[in-house]
Motif scaffolding. Structure first.
Motif, PDB file in Angstrom:
ATOM      1  N   LYS A   5       0.926  -0.901  -0.018  1.00  0.00           N
ATOM      2  CA  LYS A   5      -0.051  -0.140   0.089  1.00  0.00           C
ATOM      3  C   LYS A   5       0.910   1.314  -0.025  1.00  0.00           C
ATOM      4  O   LYS A   5       2.026   1.275   0.477  1.00  0.00           O
ATOM      5  CB  LYS A   5      -1.039  -0.295   1.362  1.00  0.00           C
ATOM      6  CG  LYS A   5      -2.226  -1.092   1.161  1.00  0.00           C
ATOM      7  CD  LYS A   5      -3.291  -0.750   2.141  1.00  0.00           C
ATOM      8  CE  LYS A   5      -4.283  -1.627   1.990  1.00  0.00           C
ATOM      9  NZ  LYS A   5      -5.329  -1.654   2.913  1.00  0.00           N
ATOM     10  N   ARG A   6       0.182   2.415  -0.470  1.00  0.00           N
ATOM     11  CA  ARG A   6       0.898   3.412  -0.423  1.00  0.00           C
ATOM     12  C   ARG A   6       1.618   4.186   0.713  1.00  0.00           C
ATOM     13  O   ARG A   6       2.646   4.805   0.683  1.00  0.00           O
ATOM     14  CB  ARG A   6      -0.089   4.752  -1.122  1.00  0.00           C
ATOM     15  CG  ARG A   6       0.508   6.009  -1.081  1.00  0.00           C
ATOM     16  CD  ARG A   6      -0.521   7.160  -1.713  1.00  0.00           C
ATOM     17  NE  ARG A   6      -1.260   6.366  -2.948  1.00  0.00           N
ATOM     18  CZ  ARG A   6      -1.768   7.168  -3.784  1.00  0.00           C
ATOM     19  NH1 ARG A   6      -1.699   8.369  -3.814  1.00  0.00           N
ATOM     20  NH2 ARG A   6      -2.439   6.483  -4.880  1.00  0.00           N
ATOM     21  N   LEU A  76       6.707  -1.859 -11.536  1.00  0.00           N
ATOM     22  CA  LEU A  76       6.243  -0.348 -10.870  1.00  0.00           C
ATOM     23  C   LEU A  76       6.310   0.626 -11.905  1.00  0.00           C
ATOM     24  O   LEU A  76       6.042   1.919 -11.602  1.00  0.00           O
ATOM     25  CB  LEU A  76       6.964  -0.032  -9.483  1.00  0.00           C
ATOM     26  CG  LEU A  76       6.810  -1.094  -8.627  1.00  0.00           C
ATOM     27  CD1 LEU A  76       7.464  -0.699  -7.312  1.00  0.00           C
ATOM     28  CD2 LEU A  76       5.472  -1.126  -8.286  1.00  0.00           C
ATOM     29  N   GLU A  77       6.727   0.411 -13.043  1.00  0.00           N
ATOM     30  CA  GLU A  77       6.787   1.589 -13.945  1.00  0.00           C
ATOM     31  C   GLU A  77       7.729   2.667 -13.887  1.00  0.00           C
ATOM     32  O   GLU A  77       7.298   3.895 -14.311  1.00  0.00           O
ATOM     33  CB  GLU A  77       5.408   2.118 -14.598  1.00  0.00           C
ATOM     34  CG  GLU A  77       4.751   0.865 -14.923  1.00  0.00           C
ATOM     35  CD  GLU A  77       3.054   1.204 -14.919  1.00  0.00           C
ATOM     36  OE1 GLU A  77       2.576   2.386 -14.720  1.00  0.00           O
ATOM     37  OE2 GLU A  77       2.342   0.330 -15.335  1.00  0.00           O
ATOM     38  N   VAL A  78       8.986   2.503 -13.467  1.00  0.00           N
ATOM     39  CA  VAL A  78       9.807   3.401 -13.137  1.00  0.00           C
ATOM     40  C   VAL A  78      10.364   3.930 -14.527  1.00  0.00           C
ATOM     41  O   VAL A  78      10.646   3.437 -15.508  1.00  0.00           O
ATOM     42  CB  VAL A  78      11.068   2.853 -12.223  1.00  0.00           C
ATOM     43  CG1 VAL A  78      12.352   3.739 -12.173  1.00  0.00           C
ATOM     44  CG2 VAL A  78      10.627   2.209 -10.914  1.00  0.00           C
ATOM     45  N   VAL A 117       9.523   6.053  -4.648  1.00  0.00           N
ATOM     46  CA  VAL A 117       8.661   6.891  -5.263  1.00  0.00           C
ATOM     47  C   VAL A 117       7.646   6.288  -5.916  1.00  0.00           C
ATOM     48  O   VAL A 117       6.247   6.780  -5.740  1.00  0.00           O
ATOM     49  CB  VAL A 117       9.537   7.866  -6.224  1.00  0.00           C
ATOM     50  CG1 VAL A 117       8.525   8.803  -7.104  1.00  0.00           C
ATOM     51  CG2 VAL A 117      10.398   8.490  -5.389  1.00  0.00           C
ATOM     52  N   LYS A 118       7.658   5.305  -6.823  1.00  0.00           N
ATOM     53  CA  LYS A 118       6.430   4.805  -7.317  1.00  0.00           C
ATOM     54  C   LYS A 118       5.370   4.197  -6.225  1.00  0.00           C
ATOM     55  O   LYS A 118       4.365   4.175  -6.414  1.00  0.00           O
ATOM     56  CB  LYS A 118       6.923   3.640  -8.501  1.00  0.00           C
ATOM     57  CG  LYS A 118       7.479   4.441  -9.896  1.00  0.00           C
ATOM     58  CD  LYS A 118       6.373   5.317 -10.131  1.00  0.00           C
ATOM     59  CE  LYS A 118       6.876   5.905 -11.583  1.00  0.00           C
ATOM     60  NZ  LYS A 118       5.755   6.714 -12.244  1.00  0.00           N
ATOM     61  N   LYS A 123       1.596   2.793  -7.055  1.00  0.00           N
ATOM     62  CA  LYS A 123       1.685   1.849  -8.338  1.00  0.00           C
ATOM     63  C   LYS A 123       1.599   0.449  -7.826  1.00  0.00           C
ATOM     64  O   LYS A 123       1.447  -0.372  -8.696  1.00  0.00           O
ATOM     65  CB  LYS A 123       2.950   1.914  -9.000  1.00  0.00           C
ATOM     66  CG  LYS A 123       2.985   3.547  -9.796  1.00  0.00           C
ATOM     67  CD  LYS A 123       2.043   3.149 -11.060  1.00  0.00           C
ATOM     68  CE  LYS A 123       2.219   4.718 -11.648  1.00  0.00           C
ATOM     69  NZ  LYS A 123       1.372   4.471 -13.131  1.00  0.00           N
ATOM     70  N   GLY A 124       2.010   0.170  -6.428  1.00  0.00           N
ATOM     71  CA  GLY A 124       2.167  -1.194  -6.013  1.00  0.00           C
ATOM     72  C   GLY A 124       0.726  -1.681  -5.650  1.00  0.00           C
ATOM     73  O   GLY A 124       0.673  -3.001  -4.976  1.00  0.00           O
ATOM     74  N   GLU A 125      -0.244  -1.016  -5.337  1.00  0.00           N
ATOM     75  CA  GLU A 125      -1.623  -1.173  -4.770  1.00  0.00           C
ATOM     76  C   GLU A 125      -2.277  -2.007  -5.923  1.00  0.00           C
ATOM     77  O   GLU A 125      -2.969  -2.864  -5.433  1.00  0.00           O
ATOM     78  CB  GLU A 125      -2.344   0.000  -4.345  1.00  0.00           C
ATOM     79  CG  GLU A 125      -1.880   0.967  -3.252  1.00  0.00           C
ATOM     80  CD  GLU A 125      -2.524   1.993  -2.735  1.00  0.00           C
ATOM     81  OE1 GLU A 125      -3.447   2.375  -3.911  1.00  0.00           O
ATOM     82  OE2 GLU A 125      -2.160   2.703  -1.712  1.00  0.00           O
ATOM     83  N   LYS A 126      -1.869  -2.149  -6.988  1.00  0.00           N
ATOM     84  CA  LYS A 126      -2.693  -3.051  -7.890  1.00  0.00           C
ATOM     85  C   LYS A 126      -2.081  -4.334  -7.958  1.00  0.00           C
ATOM     86  O   LYS A 126      -2.815  -5.225  -8.530  1.00  0.00           O
ATOM     87  CB  LYS A 126      -2.550  -2.478  -9.493  1.00  0.00           C
ATOM     88  CG  LYS A 126      -1.134  -2.249 -10.136  1.00  0.00           C
ATOM     89  CD  LYS A 126      -1.184  -2.009 -11.238  1.00  0.00           C
ATOM     90  CE  LYS A 126       0.202  -1.450 -11.949  1.00  0.00           C
ATOM     91  NZ  LYS A 126       0.088  -0.672 -13.166  1.00  0.00           N
TER      92      LYS A 126
END
Length: 128
Positions: A5-6, A76-78, A117-118, A123-126
């Motif tokens: 989670k964020r 995480l699409e960095v 940062v991601k 981005k990790g919540e999905k």
């Protein structure tokens, strides 16, 4: 897993700093970045690395940590992860003395900070 989670971005950043990126192995398991037929899944590579001495096993562990960190950055699409996913920048920066080594360290710091940062951006919540 609620650790993606964020609000837990600071936990991963702190854990990354304290453990020297070894915590990325656990984060990689949470994000499911491990492949079935990859080199690190073959037990005999690790046994041979230990038999031939501790140095080859440590090199294998460092390469594994870098590989997992790159896969985490891709997941995480960095920004720039398509560049960092290629083996050539890592090999060239490691081979070239002093300047290349500095670039190698900068690339490692970049992807380790950017995945935190991601995570902060959610981005990790999905992957929960």
């Amino acid at each position: 897993m609620t650790l993606l989670k964020r609000k837990f971005w600071w936990f991963w950043l702190l854990l990354n700093i304290i453990t020297g990126s070894i915590s990325n192995l656990f984060l990689g398991a949470l994000l499911n970045v491990y492949e079935k037929g990859a080199w690190y899944t073959k037990w005999y590579y690790w046994v041979l690395g230990v038999i031939f001495g501790l140095f080859p096993a440590l090199i294998m562990l460092i390469v594994l940590i870098i590989d997992v960190t790159i896969k985490i950055a891709e997941k995480l699409e960095v920004p720039g992860s398509e560049f960092y996913a290629l083996p050539y920048p890592w090999i060239v920066s490691f081979i070239i003395p002093i300047v290349g080594w500095a670039v190698f360290v900068v690339m490692l710091v970049y992807i380790n900070l950017w995945y935190a940062v991601k995570l902060l951006q959610g981005k990790g919540e999905k992957y929960i």
